[in-house]
Every structure is written in structure tokens, then in C-alpha cells.
Design a protein around this motif. Structure first.
Motif, mmCIF file in Angstrom:
data_model
loop_
_atom_site.group_PDB
_atom_site.id
_atom_site.type_symbol
_atom_site.label_atom_id
_atom_site.label_comp_id
_atom_site.label_asym_id
_atom_site.label_seq_id
_atom_site.Cartn_x
_atom_site.Cartn_y
_atom_site.Cartn_z
ATOM 1 N N GLU A 235 0.875 -1.307 -0.179
ATOM 2 C CA GLU A 235 -0.030 -0.089 -0.017
ATOM 3 C C GLU A 235 1.017 1.365 -0.045
ATOM 4 O O GLU A 235 2.168 1.226 0.346
ATOM 5 C CB GLU A 235 -0.975 0.078 1.224
ATOM 6 N N GLY A 236 0.335 2.201 -0.409
ATOM 7 C CA GLY A 236 0.956 3.595 -0.475
ATOM 8 C C GLY A 236 1.577 4.305 -1.797
ATOM 9 O O GLY A 236 1.428 3.346 -2.787
ATOM 10 N N LEU A 237 1.848 5.227 -1.669
ATOM 11 C CA LEU A 237 2.325 6.170 -2.991
ATOM 12 C C LEU A 237 3.889 6.229 -2.947
ATOM 13 O O LEU A 237 4.384 6.649 -1.819
ATOM 14 C CB LEU A 237 1.622 7.503 -3.096
ATOM 15 N N PHE A 238 4.531 5.642 -3.722
ATOM 16 C CA PHE A 238 5.867 5.714 -3.772
ATOM 17 C C PHE A 238 6.227 6.647 -4.835
ATOM 18 O O PHE A 238 6.315 6.500 -6.365
ATOM 19 C CB PHE A 238 6.584 4.350 -4.094
ATOM 20 N N VAL A 239 6.874 7.613 -4.357
ATOM 21 C CA VAL A 239 7.004 8.944 -5.246
ATOM 22 C C VAL A 239 8.585 9.448 -5.027
ATOM 23 O O VAL A 239 9.183 9.613 -4.066
ATOM 24 C CB VAL A 239 6.389 10.192 -4.739
ATOM 25 N N ARG A 240 9.068 9.610 -6.538
ATOM 26 C CA ARG A 240 10.598 10.000 -6.542
ATOM 27 C C ARG A 240 11.612 9.375 -5.659
ATOM 28 O O ARG A 240 12.230 9.997 -5.037
ATOM 29 C CB ARG A 240 10.318 11.576 -6.463
ATOM 30 N N GLY A 241 11.506 7.941 -5.808
ATOM 31 C CA GLY A 241 12.566 7.498 -5.101
ATOM 32 C C GLY A 241 12.082 7.288 -3.603
ATOM 33 O O GLY A 241 13.089 6.882 -2.743
ATOM 34 N N GLY A 242 10.974 7.907 -2.950
ATOM 35 C CA GLY A 242 10.816 7.546 -1.709
ATOM 36 C C GLY A 242 9.824 6.438 -1.364
ATOM 37 O O GLY A 242 9.086 5.723 -2.487
ATOM 38 N N THR A 243 9.840 5.745 -0.203
ATOM 39 C CA THR A 243 8.991 4.673 0.351
ATOM 40 C C THR A 243 7.583 5.194 0.326
ATOM 41 O O THR A 243 7.058 6.358 0.234
ATOM 42 C CB THR A 243 9.477 4.149 1.349
ATOM 43 N N GLY A 244 6.393 4.173 0.441
ATOM 44 C CA GLY A 244 5.153 4.324 0.520
ATOM 45 C C GLY A 244 4.788 5.204 1.846
ATOM 46 O O GLY A 244 3.851 6.016 1.839
ATOM 47 N N THR A 245 5.670 4.923 2.688
ATOM 48 C CA THR A 245 5.497 5.686 4.249
ATOM 49 C C THR A 245 5.925 7.054 4.073
ATOM 50 O O THR A 245 5.639 7.897 5.171
ATOM 51 C CB THR A 245 6.093 4.899 5.288
ATOM 52 N N ASN B 192 20.768 5.992 12.446
ATOM 53 C CA ASN B 192 20.300 6.951 11.293
ATOM 54 C C ASN B 192 21.568 7.172 10.498
ATOM 55 O O ASN B 192 21.653 8.246 9.902
ATOM 56 C CB ASN B 192 19.985 8.330 12.062
ATOM 57 N N ALA B 193 22.254 6.137 10.202
ATOM 58 C CA ALA B 193 23.225 5.948 9.334
ATOM 59 C C ALA B 193 22.885 6.087 7.582
ATOM 60 O O ALA B 193 24.038 6.111 6.972
ATOM 61 C CB ALA B 193 24.385 4.897 9.648
ATOM 62 N N GLY B 194 21.791 5.904 7.366
ATOM 63 C CA GLY B 194 21.442 5.688 6.114
ATOM 64 C C GLY B 194 21.263 7.098 5.273
ATOM 65 O O GLY B 194 21.095 8.134 6.019
ATOM 66 N N ASP B 195 21.615 6.803 4.069
ATOM 67 C CA ASP B 195 21.451 8.260 3.212
ATOM 68 C C ASP B 195 21.084 7.805 1.630
ATOM 69 O O ASP B 195 20.769 6.664 1.497
ATOM 70 C CB ASP B 195 22.608 9.124 3.308
ATOM 71 N N GLY B 196 21.002 8.908 0.903
ATOM 72 C CA GLY B 196 20.559 8.429 -0.448
ATOM 73 C C GLY B 196 20.435 9.786 -1.516
ATOM 74 O O GLY B 196 20.452 10.658 -0.847
ATOM 75 N N TYR B 197 19.824 9.247 -2.605
ATOM 76 C CA TYR B 197 19.645 10.649 -3.401
ATOM 77 C C TYR B 197 18.532 10.176 -4.559
ATOM 78 O O TYR B 197 18.409 8.902 -4.686
ATOM 79 C CB TYR B 197 20.834 10.980 -4.122
ATOM 80 N N ALA B 198 17.731 11.152 -4.894
ATOM 81 C CA ALA B 198 17.164 10.701 -6.108
ATOM 82 C C ALA B 198 17.012 12.042 -7.118
ATOM 83 O O ALA B 198 17.059 13.194 -6.654
ATOM 84 C CB ALA B 198 15.506 10.426 -5.720
ATOM 85 N N ASN B 199 17.307 11.732 -8.451
ATOM 86 C CA ASN B 199 17.007 12.831 -9.325
ATOM 87 C C ASN B 199 16.347 12.649 -10.689
ATOM 88 O O ASN B 199 16.205 11.427 -10.917
ATOM 89 C CB ASN B 199 18.186 13.535 -9.573
ATOM 90 N N GLY B 200 15.599 13.418 -11.315
ATOM 91 C CA GLY B 200 14.725 12.931 -12.586
ATOM 92 C C GLY B 200 14.399 13.944 -13.151
ATOM 93 O O GLY B 200 14.468 15.262 -12.871
ATOM 94 N N SER C 28 8.140 9.801 -16.470
ATOM 95 C CA SER C 28 8.959 10.029 -15.629
ATOM 96 C C SER C 28 10.328 9.082 -15.747
ATOM 97 O O SER C 28 10.097 8.068 -16.125
ATOM 98 C CB SER C 28 8.338 9.763 -14.190
ATOM 99 N N TYR C 29 11.397 10.042 -15.788
ATOM 100 C CA TYR C 29 12.707 9.154 -15.524
ATOM 101 C C TYR C 29 13.534 9.581 -13.907
ATOM 102 O O TYR C 29 13.227 10.729 -13.687
ATOM 103 C CB TYR C 29 13.714 9.914 -16.588
ATOM 104 N N LEU C 30 13.797 8.270 -13.463
ATOM 105 C CA LEU C 30 14.222 8.356 -12.241
ATOM 106 C C LEU C 30 15.551 7.742 -11.994
ATOM 107 O O LEU C 30 15.778 6.669 -12.497
ATOM 108 C CB LEU C 30 13.313 7.860 -11.311
ATOM 109 N N ASP C 31 16.416 8.436 -11.393
ATOM 110 C CA ASP C 31 17.659 8.027 -11.107
ATOM 111 C C ASP C 31 18.079 7.987 -9.481
ATOM 112 O O ASP C 31 17.958 9.148 -9.153
ATOM 113 C CB ASP C 31 19.058 8.938 -11.783
ATOM 114 N N THR C 32 17.831 6.980 -8.796
ATOM 115 C CA THR C 32 17.840 7.036 -7.326
ATOM 116 C C THR C 32 18.646 5.945 -6.881
ATOM 117 O O THR C 32 18.579 4.657 -7.236
ATOM 118 C CB THR C 32 16.275 7.117 -6.758
ATOM 119 N N LYS C 33 19.275 6.051 -5.691
ATOM 120 C CA LYS C 33 19.982 5.220 -5.006
ATOM 121 C C LYS C 33 19.810 5.399 -3.228
ATOM 122 O O LYS C 33 20.055 6.671 -2.939
ATOM 123 C CB LYS C 33 21.508 4.988 -5.259
#
Length: 746
Positions: free
Chosen positions: A153-163, A561-569, A591-596
């Protein structure tokens, strides 16, 4: 079952709208239409935007003498007095050109997300997307920036999770907006699109009034008084129900109640499902509302109760002889009270209160082929297959927003909110793990809109939050600049910081966790041309302080809280509303998405398993008045998403032992409607025969893969059936929606 509820909503919602219709046209003095003009009742929230031919219409509950204000890019601001009684009003408006005057008609990081100019889709837009089943989230997936994630469930937007996407109704957060479901099975939203005036979906940044959404906000404002008293009913093999809305004779208050019962037994008998449903999904859903008009505002109350049960079994991935039998029971009660009032002298306020409680009871046991429960307390990977989980989440909120117009070119808005969040859960397997959480959350915010020059407009805001369980204060500035490049086009750049608390279960396990953070940079260009919208947008998003899993052993973990990342598109969107082809409304998005990101058990920065690189949608709607019916067709596509097998090695850290990419996703959704009462004079009953199907072409849809404990078995995650069908009849007495059907292809 999810689709059913939607379709019920589809019909029930036909009844929800305003009281008095104000319509007309906006033209220049040479007679040419003015599109994109903002028409509104001064000191109210009621208004509309003129279409490609200069026509406009909107519904209001106001009564008495008011000022109708009109503004449009390149034209002098205009006001005109009108008197609103119970009769429709037709008002034609002439505008003088003013080359140096601008009005921004679309923007991100907007300081006023309730502006009609950013309401991309109205209720009927949502209800009539082919194959989407009138589910708000499913329709949002046809817009740029979203992912085709069907197993969660949820909306996954621009490299983000549903939450990381949150929903708000009348300004307050909805804690559990989706129906309960089993793992690897998506869930539809609880709310009908017809409960709302419009849907504002921000895929990258939003007003400082809202918070705790790292990626996106879905902002919904409920309708005011109904147009007339009416009764609705729906009948289908899947669901049946009814509703009544009663408008007071003085048209200053209303109340309504609805009920529906869902049972998928017959449907599952006709359309075979992959899981073995030993307990057919069924549920009772009801809601109640009342609305009271005040001196210069309105008080609205909405309360919804849902109770659902179901049970299914699937082969256990860690053994060849057993299966996992899961029972689910859910109770959800949501209530919202809002009060909106104009105080005069440029002041307004909005007060919102809400309370929700959600209770889940999930019980799973390992069974043999004869449905006999089996337990293996000494097996490392089977010992916890039998478990009992009871959880309860309560959220109470109060929010106050004050709005002051300082001048014709500046508005200042400020306020605060308080949340009290309680979670109680107990997980019982070979061990017992209680999880309790109490959190007091407060936020203050302020923002302003300023017209710096005739072409340049700025929006700036700031939000500060404090959570007792995190015991930290955050400060989140947000701002944007919009520049009018021509009479019908705007260029906008935006920046903003957004914070979100970790999930409750993560905070229970690791109370030392801090806020997760995302910084958004956005630039877009939009052009409105004679009923057509063209828009392109580029973005960059930086994630910091994402939650990382620190394993203790196979079953226990803590977090940091050691995680990080990026998204662009880059994203494109265009819509043609019946301009190029008569009665054909369509939009196209890409949409084109580059995310890690490195988060949870990801051992390094990798493309998330919920993010596809390319996504595209084509939505078409066409109505044929001669045949009293319409056809709506939708095609969605995305490239295959990555999948991984994360293995916990002897050093107690995760590593990738297998990975791949699922096949590309294709889905064609079709809906058909037939309106027998269309064209009949003095029809007493308005009814619609409706049918829809998802995945019309029967494409193989694979969302990803699950792995066994040792990685030797790999199972595809797929929909529970290749297609979903629906057919039903919706009836209404009291409101003739014929014109809506024609104008909106319903």
C-alpha cells in the motif's frame, strides 16, 4: 474487495457537491475567451478557474451579498458584486489587458495548497480513470513522479517509500488511510474521491502547514453542504449498500449516513485466486457526517467505521510440505471535525480536530496439507512461522491555522498543531515481544506569499517540530520563486527541507533514533494553451539520516540513522481536455528516475526495489451522448524494478547474494458506463450501469521476488489474479447528474 469499495464510492459520491452553482464566462473586450482566470468569492474559499473557452463554474454554500473577484495573468484585477440566494447565477465577465500584471497559476512548494490552481484532478477525474476503480492512490499513479508498486500500500514518489507520502484531510493527518491487507498484496484507500472538493497531490514539496512526509503529500479537502437531499443505492455481486444525504429546508445544515457490505465469496468462486482464501474477505463499512453553516464559515464533521475479516494460506517458502495460514481482523474508526470561519478585516481561521484508532489482529500458523497446525520450536527458520500479533494505534490531533491578508500583494499565514500518538502491540511466537509507544508531537509554522514585481512572486515558509520520544527540535525552511515568462507560462524554482519520524516499530526498538531528512531542489516550467497543459519538471532530492538496520541475530535488530541516498530525474505531463477531439479528455505522463539509497538492510547504496527507472501513463476518457455511454481506457508502463536477496553473513552484516531485475510492467485498464436515464425528461431515478477490468490484455505482472531463508528458493511476487473484474448498478434519487455524466465522461 478493494475495487468494490471504490465502485460503491463512485456512485455514492455522485451526490456530494455544493449548493448554488455560479457559472459564466471570462472574455476580453474583443470577445476572445480568457483561459486560466481565477474566479472566486472574496473572503471565502469558493472559486474556479476558467477553461480553454473561457467558461467557468463552481458551487458555493454561501448566501447573501458577496464580491466576485477575477484575476488572470496579463489582465487587470476585477471585482463585481453578486447576491446569492437559492438560484443558480450566470455571470459573464470582461477583462482589460494589463501586460505587467501576473498571477501564478501553478507552483510547487506552494504557500497555499488549497488554491484551486494546483488542484490537478477533481473528484470525477479520479472516479473515471479506466481500471483504477475510483481509488485515489491508483489514479495518482498515472501522474508523473509515481511508481507502479502493486504489492504494497502507499504512494511511492520520486525514490521515496510508501510511508514517505502522507495523506491529510481538512488539514489533519490520516494515520491509516489504507485497508488492512496481507503481505505482498496491495491495498486500496479507505476514502471515496467524492468526499472531497478536489485532490492536491504534491510530488515534491508542500506547504509549511504540513509535515512528517519526507517525499510527498496528498492533501484532501472535504465537500461542504450537498446540493440536494438524495438517496443512493448500489448493487453488485461483490458489494451492496446505500446512503442518504438530508439537506435542511433552510439549506444551512445537512446530515448523511451510509453503509455497505462487501463479500468476495461469489467473485472468488468465479475468478480463481492464487492464495487459498479459507476465509473469504468480508467487511462492513459505514460513515456519518453533518455540516452546519455558520455566519461566515462552516463546521464539518465526518466519521467512518470499517470492520474487516479474511484468511488465506500460501505455500511456505522455507519448506515444501507446509503452508502459512494467516488470519486478519481489522477495525478502523476515523473522525474529523473542522471549522472554517472568515473573521473579517482580512482574517480567516481554520480549526481542525481528528481522532483515529486502528486495531489489527493477525494470527498465522504453519499447517500441513491436511490443515493441521505444526510447530518446530527447534528449527531456526520455522520456529517463528506461527505467531500472534495484536496492535492498536491511536492518533489525536488539533490544528489551528490563522490567515491574514496584509495587502493586495501579500498574505501571511501561521499556526500550530499537536498530535498525541499511542501504539500498543504484542507479538507472540517462540518469544513475546511487547511494543508500546507514547509520543507528544507539536509543530509551529508560518509562511507568506509576496508579489515582488509584476512578473516575480515569492513564497517562503518555515516549520519547526518537536517530538517527545525523539526529544529533538527540527527547523524546516521552504521557499520558491516563480517568474512569468509569457502570458501563459511560468518558470518556478523551489527549495525545501522535510523531516519525518522513523516508523513506530523502529522507535520502539531504538528510542535513540532521530528524524530522517530530505532536501528538495525543484525547477519546472508550465504552459497553459487553450485547455491544454504542458509541464516539465526536474528535481534533485538528497536523503540524510535514513534508518539503517543493525542485526543482532536472525530475528532481532536495532536501528540507527546512518542511512542516506539521493534521487533525481525529469518528468513530463500534458493534458488535453476535449480541445483536440470532441468529448475526448486525455493526459500523458512520463518520468525518468535515477535513485539510490542505503537504508534498512541494504549493505550499500543501491537502487531501491520499489523504484523503476522509467514510468509512463496514457489516460483517455470519451463519452458518446448518442449511445448514452462512455469508454475510459488507461495504459501504464514501467521498466522492471530491481530485486535482491540480502543474506546475513557470519560477521552479522548483510550482503547481496543474488539480484536481478523484474520484467517490465504493462497494464491496460478499461471501464464502460451506460446511463439509461440520459435524455429522459423529468427522470426521477438516475442510474448507471458500470463495468471495469484491470490488465485487460493479461500481461504477466511480476513485482519482484521473495527468497527462502537460505536463498535456495525464489518466488515471484504477483497479483492474486491476472485480472480484476467489476460490474454493478448504481442508483440515485433526488439529484440528476446527467450533465455531470456528459461533461465528465462518467
Amino acid at each position: 474487495m478493494k475495487r468494490l469499495l471504490q465502485l460503491i464510492l463512485l456512485f455514492l459520491s455522485l451526490a456530494a457537491n455544493g449548493q448554488v452553482k455560479i457559472s459564466g464566462s471570462v472574455k476580453r473586450f474583443d470577445g476572445k475567451p480568457v483561459s486560466g482566470a481565477n474566479i472566486s468569492l472574496k473572503d471565502t474559499y469558493d472559486g474556479a478557474t476558467s477553461d480553454s473557452l473561457g467558461f467557468y463554474s463552481f458551487i458555493t454554500t454561501e448566501k447573501g451579498k458577496f464580491v466576485l473577484s477575477v484575476s488572470a495573468t496579463g489582465y487587470l484585477y476585477t471585482e463585481d458584486s453578486i447576491f446569492i440566494s437559492s438560484s443558480p447565477i450566470i455571470k459573464h465577465i470582461m477583462l482589460n489587458e494589463e501586460l505587467n500584471e501576473i498571477t501564478i497559476t501553478a507552483r510547487k512548494f506552494d504557500a497555499d495548497d488549497k488554491s484551486k490552481s494546483v488542484t490537478l484532478l477533481n473528484s470525477l477525474d479520479v472516479a473515471t480513470v479506466g481500471g483504477a476503480g475510483a481509488d485515489i492512490s491508483s489514479v495518482m499513479k498515472t501522474l508523473p513522479g509515481t511508481q507502479q508498486v502493486g504489492e504494497r500500500e502507499g504512494l511511492f514518489v520520486r525514490g521515496g517509500t510508501g510511508t514517505e507520502t502522507k495523506q491529510f484531510i481538512d488539514g489533519t493527518l490520516v494515520n491509516n488511510p489504507y485497508f488492512a491487507t496481507a503481505p505482498d498484496i496491495g491495498a486500496r484507500g479507505r476514502f471515496s474521491p467524492f468526499l472531497f472538493k478536489g485532490t492536491v497531490f504534491s510530488t515534491g514539496g508542500y506547504s509549511a502547514q504540513y509535515g512528517q512526509a519526507l517525499s510527498s503529500a496528498l492533501i484532501l479537502e472535504s465537500i461542504d453542504l450537498p446540493e440536494k437531499s438524495h438517496i443512493d443505492a448500489s448493487v453488485s455481486p461483490l458489494v451492496w449498500g446505500g446512503a442518504i444525504q438530508q439537506l435542511a429546508k433552510n439549506e444551512k445544515s445537512s446530515w448523511g449516513v451510509s453503509y455497505n457490505y462487501v463479500n468476495l465469496g461469489l467473485y472468488f468462486y468465479l475468478v480463481k485466486q492464487k492464495p487459498d482464501y479459507f476465509k473469504v474477505p468480508n467487511g462492513h463499512n459505514s460513515d456519518f457526517n453533518f455540516r452546519i453553516k455558520t455566519k461566515k464559515g462552516i463546521v464539518k464533521f465526518y466519521s467512518a467505521l470499517g470492520i474487516g475479516d479474511g484468511g488465506l494460506s500460501r505455500p511456505d517458502i522455507d519448506s515444501i510440505f507446509f503452508k502459512d495460514a494467516l488470519n486478519i481482523h481489522n477495525l478502523n474508526w476515523y473522525s474529523n471535525l473542522s471549522w472554517r470561519e472568515n473573521l473579517g478585516n482580512g482574517w480567516k481561521f481554520i480549526l481542525g480536530l481528528s481522532y483515529s484508532t486502528n486495531r489489527d489482529h493477525m494470527y498465522q500458523e504453519l499447517q500441513d496439507s491436511n490443515n493441521v497446525p505444526r510447530e518446530f520450536p527447534n528449527s531456526y527458520f520455522l520456529m517463528n512461522k506461527t505467531f500472534n500479533l495484536k496492535s492498536r494505534q491511536d492518533l489525536s490531533q488539533i490544528k489551528l491555522v490563522l490567515d491574514k491578508r496584509l495587502s493586495s500583494s501579500a498574505v501571511f499565514r501561521f499556526g500550530g498543531e499537536y498530535w498525541y500518538n499511542i501504539q500498543r502491540s504484542i507479538y507472540t511466537a517462540t518469544y513475546e515481544y511487547p511494543g508500546n509507544l507514547n509520543d507528544h508531537f507539536t509543530a509551529l509554522f508560518a509562511e507568506t506569499d509576496i508579489h515582488i514585481s509584476n512578473r516575480l512572486t515569492a513564497q517562503a515558509g518555515c516549520r519547526s517540530e518537536y517530538s517527545t520520544i525523539i526529544d529533538q527540535v527540527n527547523i524546516a525552511p521552504r521557499m520558491s520563486l516563480s517568474y512569468k515568462t509569457s502570458a501563459n507560462s511560468v518558470l518556478c524554482v523551489s527549495y525545501g527541507i522535510f523531516y519525518q519520524k522513523p516508523e513506530n516499530q523502529q522507535l520502539i526498538a531504538s528510542p535513540q533514533l532521530g528524524y530522517t531528512k530530505a532536501t528538495h531542489y525543484i525547477a519546472y516550467f508550465q504552459q497553459n494553451l487553450k485547455g491544454r497543459i504542458l509541464r516539465t519538471e526536474v528535481f534533485y532530492k538528497q536523503y540524510n539520516n535514513l534508518v539503517k538496520t543493525i542485526p543482532k541475530d536472525l530475528y532481532f535488530s536495532t536501528y540507527n540513522n546512518a542511512g542516506d541516498g539521493y534521487a533525481n530525474g525529469i518528468e513530463f505531463f500534458c493534458r488535453d481536455n476535449k480541445v483536440s477531439v470532441k468529448n475526448l479528455d486525455y493526459w500523458v505522463s512520463y518520468s525518468y528516475l535515477d535513485t539510490k539509497r542505503e537504508f534498512l538492510n541494504y549493505p550499500k547504496r543501491i537502487q531501491p526495489n520499489f523504484a523503476a527507472t522509467h514510468n509512463a501513463s496514457i489516460v483517455t476518457k470519451k463519452f458518446f451522448p448518442k449511445y448514452k455511454g462512455g469508454i475510459n481506457l488507461t495504459y501504464t508502463y514501467s521498466t522492471g524494478r530491481p530485486y535482491y536477496y540480502f543474506h546475513l553473513n557470519d560477521q552479522n552484516s548483510f550482503e547481496i547474494k543474488d539480484q536481478g531485475r523484474a520484467k517490465d510492467f504493462h497494464n491496460v485498464g478499461l471501464s464502460l458506463s451506460y446511463i439509461p436515464s440520459l435524455g429522459k425528461q423529468d427522470a426521477k431515478t438516475f442510474w448507471v450501469i458500470f463495468a471495469s477490468v484491470s490488465n485487460l490484455l493479461g500481461s504477466d505482472q511480476v513485482y519482484g521476488y521473495n527468497y527462502s531463508y537460505n536463498g535456495s528458493v525464489k518466488q515471484a511476487v504477483t497479483p492474486t489474479a491476472r485480472r480484476f473484474f467489476f460490474i454493478g448498478v448504481f442508483l440515485s434519487w433526488g439529484v440528476d447528474r446527467t450533465q455531470d455524466a456528459i461533461n465528465n465522461n462518467l
